[in-house]
Design an enzyme around this catalytic site. Structure first.
Site, mmCIF file in Angstrom:
data_model
loop_
_atom_site.group_PDB
_atom_site.id
_atom_site.type_symbol
_atom_site.label_atom_id
_atom_site.label_comp_id
_atom_site.label_asym_id
_atom_site.label_seq_id
_atom_site.Cartn_x
_atom_site.Cartn_y
_atom_site.Cartn_z
ATOM 1 N N SER A 180 0.825 -1.261 -0.036
ATOM 2 C CA SER A 180 0.055 -0.045 -0.061
ATOM 3 C C SER A 180 0.809 1.355 -0.054
ATOM 4 O O SER A 180 1.670 1.289 -0.861
ATOM 5 C CB SER A 180 -1.030 -0.075 1.170
ATOM 6 O OG SER A 180 -1.897 0.847 1.073
ATOM 7 N N ASP A 375 -8.351 -5.693 -5.873
ATOM 8 C CA ASP A 375 -8.030 -4.493 -4.912
ATOM 9 C C ASP A 375 -8.591 -3.257 -5.931
ATOM 10 O O ASP A 375 -7.987 -3.179 -6.895
ATOM 11 C CB ASP A 375 -6.846 -4.343 -4.447
ATOM 12 C CG ASP A 375 -6.491 -3.019 -3.871
ATOM 13 O OD1 ASP A 375 -7.402 -2.473 -3.141
ATOM 14 O OD2 ASP A 375 -5.296 -2.631 -3.782
ATOM 15 N N HIS A 427 -6.405 -6.241 -1.471
ATOM 16 C CA HIS A 427 -5.257 -5.198 -1.293
ATOM 17 C C HIS A 427 -4.301 -5.983 -0.288
ATOM 18 O O HIS A 427 -3.053 -5.623 -0.470
ATOM 19 C CB HIS A 427 -5.879 -4.211 -0.426
ATOM 20 C CG HIS A 427 -5.059 -2.679 -0.126
ATOM 21 N ND1 HIS A 427 -4.567 -2.114 -1.113
ATOM 22 C CD2 HIS A 427 -4.640 -2.261 0.970
ATOM 23 C CE1 HIS A 427 -3.811 -1.296 -0.863
ATOM 24 N NE2 HIS A 427 -3.771 -1.447 0.759
#
Length: 452
Positions: A180, A375, A427
């Protein structure tokens, strides 16, 4: 004679130094975690490293070594960083992704993660920057002025001091990993480690997942993913492209923010981290209310609150904190998976990591980028656009890789970088597809392409 005395004196200094390091280590040893399984065999340590004396900034870490059966002395060291910005590597990386334990729904007991990455490497989780998780600063303004540069600088100071506390890891193969917004943290810290060339740190490369890499390409890929998956209308897609694409994700224009809000309404109550997964309604609604308060709207969802309820219960337990040598200063706020203050007040965020990628690729470091393909927060489309912008020479064709007779995802090897997708993962890839994430990490450490 004088030379012998000098050597003896030098030996005594080294002996004293080693004794001090061992003492500091043992102070951080975790002997038992509340609710842990009865058959824990590996050693683990946690505690604080002060990274700035004058400001009183100290970062919290948790080291989980490989089990004795895996010969931990021969295994590399891997630093794991979660993003946000402002989110905890203990909450996410350790407790629900790659760490040896998972937390049961009661928030009090733990169970083994059968695909823990500590079977392959010694894992070092760092809560960074100060203000995240158990990491703290005695200077309140630090929580409101955190940004990329200080986060990277503090993390490097942490590493240098941590290696002094754990000298047995000096010269061991060392990698940095994350996901991320750690798509910023990981290459930025890697750049500092590479350029400092500290002989004690045997840095070999990094691996990042669903990583924020380049604002322009991330924006283009983000909006394309939303539109192609039927999450937004043609009109909103058009408005997003003309109002957001050439701006900063950290400081968007008012028109971009308005278009983002329209996209949010059209998407409805889905889990953006894994678009085919059922949501937890209460937390999703609370998360949506944060949208108007943040300055980087496409990253407003930092991490999925549906998966952090158990960790909030566990790590706020006084017994757990005592066992982990955590919260020793008595923080004025509860432990949280993500710090709203740190994330919302983030100070500096460069538009692109591509120049750092180019530098470290040229240096010959091992660099892998992976992406879960369900994601919609930092989707595969943006990642592919960013990598294409590097103009790397392909060394393989785009191919499906194999997981026990099934397509585990797709991959392409370039000169200086390997790209891997994980089919059916969101994610947090190790949370959604733990076995495939394990195979990915194994291939990365072995420096071998994933099997066809």
């Amino acid at each position: 004679m004088a030379r012998l005395l000098l050597l003896f004196f030098f030996f005594l200094i080294l002996l004293h130094y080693a004794s001090c390091s061992r003492h500091e280590q043992e102070k951080d040893r975790i002997f038992h975690l509340p609710g842990e399984p009865n058959d824990v065999s590996f050693s683990h340590f946690s505690g604080y490293i002060t990274v700035n004396e004058s400001a009183g900034r100290a970062l919290f870490y948790w080291l989980t070594e490989s089990p004795p059966s895996e010969n931990p002395e021969s295994k590399p060291l891997v630093l794991w960083l979660n993003g946000g910005p402002g989110c905890s590597s203990v909450a996410y990386g350790a407790a629900e992704e790659i760490g040896p334990f998972r937390i049961n729904p009661d928030g009090k007991t733990l169970y083994h993660n059968p695909y823990s990455w500590n079977k392959l490497a010694n894992l070092l989780f760092l809560e960074s920057p100060a203000g995240v998780g158990f990491s703290y600063s005695n200077t309140t303004s630090d929580l409101y002025t955190a940004g990329d540069q200080r986060t990277a600088e503090d993390a490097y100071v942490f590493l240098v001091k941590w290696f002094e506390r754990f000298p047995q890891y000096k010269h061991r193969e060392f990698y940095i990993a994350g996901e991320s917004y750690a798509g910023h943290y990981v290459p930025q810290l890697s750049q500092i480690v590479y350029e400092k060339r500290n002989p004690a740190i045997n840095f070999k490369g990094f691996i990042v997942g669903n990583a924020v890499i380049d604002d322009y390409h991330d924006y283009v890929g983000l909006f394309e993913y939303w539109w192609a998956h039927g999450l937004i209308s043609d009109l909103t897609y058009h408005n997003l492209r003309i109002t957001c694409e050439f701006g900063s994700s950290e400081h968007p224009s008012s028109k971009c923010t308005k278009a983002m809000e329209a996209a949010d309404l059209e998407q409805g109550n889905i889990d953006p981290y894994s678009i085919y997964t059922v949501t937890c309604k209460k937390e999703a609604a609370a998360l949506r209310s944060r949208f108007s308060r943040v300055r980087h709207p496409w990253m407003w969802r930092a991490y999925d609150p549906c998966t952090e309820k158990y960790s909030g219960m566990y790590f706020n337990s006084p017994e757990v904190q005592k066992a982990m040598h955590a919260n020793i200063t008595g923080l004025a706020y509860p432990w949280k998976g993500c710090s709203d203050i740190v994330g919302e007040k983030w100070a500096d965020s460069p538009l692109s990591m591509l120049p750092i990628y180019k530098e470290l690729i040229a240096a010959g470091l091992r660099i892998w980028v992976f992406s879960g393909d369900t994601d919609s927060v930092v989707p595969i489309t943006g990642t592919r656009y960013s990598i294409r912008a590097l103009k790397l020479q392909p060394l393989s064709k785009w191919y499906p890789w194999n997981d026990d007779g099934q397509v585990g995802g797709w991959s392409q090897v370039y000169k200086g970088l390997t790209l891997v997708t994980i089919h059916g993962a969101g994610h947090e890839v190790p949370l959604f597809r733990p076995r495939r994430a394990f195979l990915l990490f194994q291939s990365f450490l072995d420096n071998k392409p994933l099997p066809m």
